[in-house]
Design an enzyme around this catalytic site. Structure first.
Site, PDB file in Angstrom:
ATOM      1  N   GLY A 192       0.833  -1.135  -0.029  1.00  0.00           N
ATOM      2  CA  GLY A 192       0.142  -0.066  -0.109  1.00  0.00           C
ATOM      3  C   GLY A 192       0.846   1.323   0.093  1.00  0.00           C
ATOM      4  N   ASN A 193       0.206   2.387   0.307  1.00  0.00           N
ATOM      5  CA  ASN A 193       0.895   3.550   0.341  1.00  0.00           C
ATOM      6  C   ASN A 193       0.148   4.742   1.217  1.00  0.00           C
ATOM      7  OD1 ASN A 193      -1.053   5.461  -1.422  1.00  0.00           O
ATOM      8  ND2 ASN A 193      -0.676   3.672  -2.982  1.00  0.00           N
ATOM      9  N   GLU A 194       0.984   5.650   1.251  1.00  0.00           N
ATOM     10  CA  GLU A 194       0.518   6.624   2.387  1.00  0.00           C
ATOM     11  C   GLU A 194      -0.639   7.677   2.177  1.00  0.00           C
ATOM     12  OE1 GLU A 194       1.586   7.110   5.297  1.00  0.00           O
ATOM     13  OE2 GLU A 194       3.608   5.868   5.411  1.00  0.00           O
ATOM     14  N   SER A 195      -1.259   7.413   0.843  1.00  0.00           N
ATOM     15  CA  SER A 195      -2.356   8.404   0.508  1.00  0.00           C
ATOM     16  C   SER A 195      -3.531   8.448   1.393  1.00  0.00           C
ATOM     17  CB  SER A 195      -2.923   7.942  -0.900  1.00  0.00           C
ATOM     18  OG  SER A 195      -4.056   8.856  -1.269  1.00  0.00           O
ATOM     19  N   ALA A 239      -3.133   7.577  -5.562  1.00  0.00           N
ATOM     20  CA  ALA A 239      -1.883   7.061  -5.478  1.00  0.00           C
ATOM     21  C   ALA A 239      -1.921   5.587  -5.689  1.00  0.00           C
ATOM     22  CB  ALA A 239      -1.298   7.075  -4.236  1.00  0.00           C
TER      23      ALA A 239
END
Ligand code: PMT
Length: 400
Positions: free
Chosen positions: A210-213, A277
């Site tokens: 995953g990512n930080e969005s 993102a």
């Protein structure tokens, strides 16, 4: 922050326990810049004092339609004429009945009858009163005349009962106000698809890439487009943000799900703005069972590319395409390369190494580059302001 400067709002408050939420609504509208005139029924004054509204709006709150001391002659006519919007929150079953039948028996129903401004009604009542055929018929009559309703919602009522009858909470009411004021705005008739949040690519049933969005940038774009009258479809990856009022929200998890939802939403759309993102790679072979640590020295993940959504969507019916670029180095060169590879009209590049821009924060500092290579560097501003300015550019692209 959303700006209501130059907007005149009449807030009608009627006699329900939910009236305790109305001063907060009046305060939030005032903080957003609106001039808020409060009119109350006599029964509403039993729940909240007019002086509470005066305290938060800085303007006199009215409840006596016979008030000879009022500084304004024909109060209801003056308030009704200058309103951009009249909101009745909370609206009791009696008030809804008065509105449906054109009865002007108190300052709220009198002003509602006199105004030509759009009317937004937030009902609050016992579930049986809400479900009653008389109330439903009155609501149907009002809807057929163009009156908008927000709520009521399901949940626990002051009586302790569960059911449908709770007045919507203030953030939802604010969304409904913005939606109502945005009607007829300069993006009316345009369908805009927005993506937001991060995607999650499953490794196994409990782990993901995953990512930080946080979704804040994309949600701001969706809300700003709604506030300008557009029909908005928001395809959102993972985020804790609630659905914005008046926006058609589709929640997805992976890049592939986002691709499918975006492609479907782009049917008949005029613009696609991708602030999400999206993962560029996904586990090539996600496993069905939780991967165990026992007996392993190491674990290698094989990743395969995800679909490039912006590139795949093409240009159906001349769709205007806006991408974002999250870069930690060579901002301009990387952003320009993405205009080419994804066939974009605009790219909004943000430097994600800055602490006040990019992921999760409420502000952003962006560089906007168009397909001719022209660049504009915008100063630090809220994500909502960035969204508004992006939409100014999108609107110009529509006109061109
Ligand atoms: O959500 P917030 O916390 O508010 O943070 C905002 C943000 C930093 C996520 C946002 O401002 C932003 O920069 N979004 C784009 C992030 C990104 O994925 O950038 P990218 O350079 O990897 O991708 C470029 C563009 O292609 C993006 O518009 C992206 O949505 C799109 N893309 C990417 C991969 C993919 N498989 N398909 C795509 O369409």
């Amino acid at each position: 922050m959303y700006n209501l400067t130059d907007k005149q709002i009449v807030l009608g408050v009627t006699g329900s326990i939910a009236a305790y939420k109305a001063p907060d609504l009046a305060s939030k509208l005032t903080q957003a810049g609106a001039a808020v005139d409060v009119v109350m029924t006599e029964s509403a004054t039993r729940f909240v004092a007019p002086i509470t509204f005066q305290g938060v709006t800085g303007r006199r709150a009215y409840h006596d339609m016979w008030d000879e001391a009022s500084e304004i002659a024909e109060l209801h006519v003056v308030l009704a004429r200058r309103a951009d919007l009249m909101v009745i929150a909370p609206a009791t079953a009696t008030t809804i009945a008065r509105l449906a039948h054109g009865l002007a028996e108190d300052l709220v129903s009198l002003t509602a009858l006199a105004t030509q401004a759009p009317l937004l009604v937030a009902p609050a009542m016992d579930p049986h009163m809400w479900e009653h055929a008389a109330t439903q018929a009155n609501v149907a009559t009002l809807r057929s005349r163009g009156v908008s309703f927000v709520g009521p919602e399901e949940g626990r009522l002051a009586s302790g009962q569960m059911g449908t009858g709770r007045m919507s909470e203030v953030p939802v009411l604010l969304g409904a106000v913005r939606n109502a004021l945005g009607r007829g705005g300069n993006l009316t008739g345009k369908k805009i698809v927005v993506s937001a949040g991060g995607t999650r690519e499953a490794i196994d049933p409990v782990r993901f890439v995953g990512n930080e969005s946080s979704g804040k940038m994309g949600f701001a774009v969706a809300e700003a487009a709604r506030d300008r009258g557009a029909e908005v479809v928001l395809v959102s990856g993972q985020t804790a943000l609630p659905d914005p009022y008046g926006v058609d929200v589709h929640r997805v998890r992976s890049a592939t799900q986002m691709r499918d939802a975006v492609l479907a939403a782009c049917d008949g759309a005029h613009a696609l703005i991708m602030a999400a993102a999206v993962a560029d790679f996904q586990p090539a072979e996600p496993v069905g069972e939780k991967i165990k640590r026992k007996g392993r020295e190491s674990l290698t993940l094989h990743l395969a590319p995800t679909p490039d959504i912006l590139a795949e969507v093409g240009r159906p019916q001349g769709l205007v395409k806006v991408g974002f670029a999250a870069e930690s180095q060579d901002l301009v060169a990387n952003a320009k390369a993405k205009i080419e590879s994804k066939g974009l009209d605009l790219i909004v590049a943000n430097d994600i190494t800055a602490s006040d821009a990019g992921f999760s924060v409420d502000t952003n500092r962006v560089l906007v580059i168009d397909s001719k290579g022209e660049q504009e560097e915008w100063p630090l501003m809220t994500k909502y302001e960035v969204a508004w300015r992006i939409l100014d550019k999108v609107q110009r692209l529509f006109e061109a």
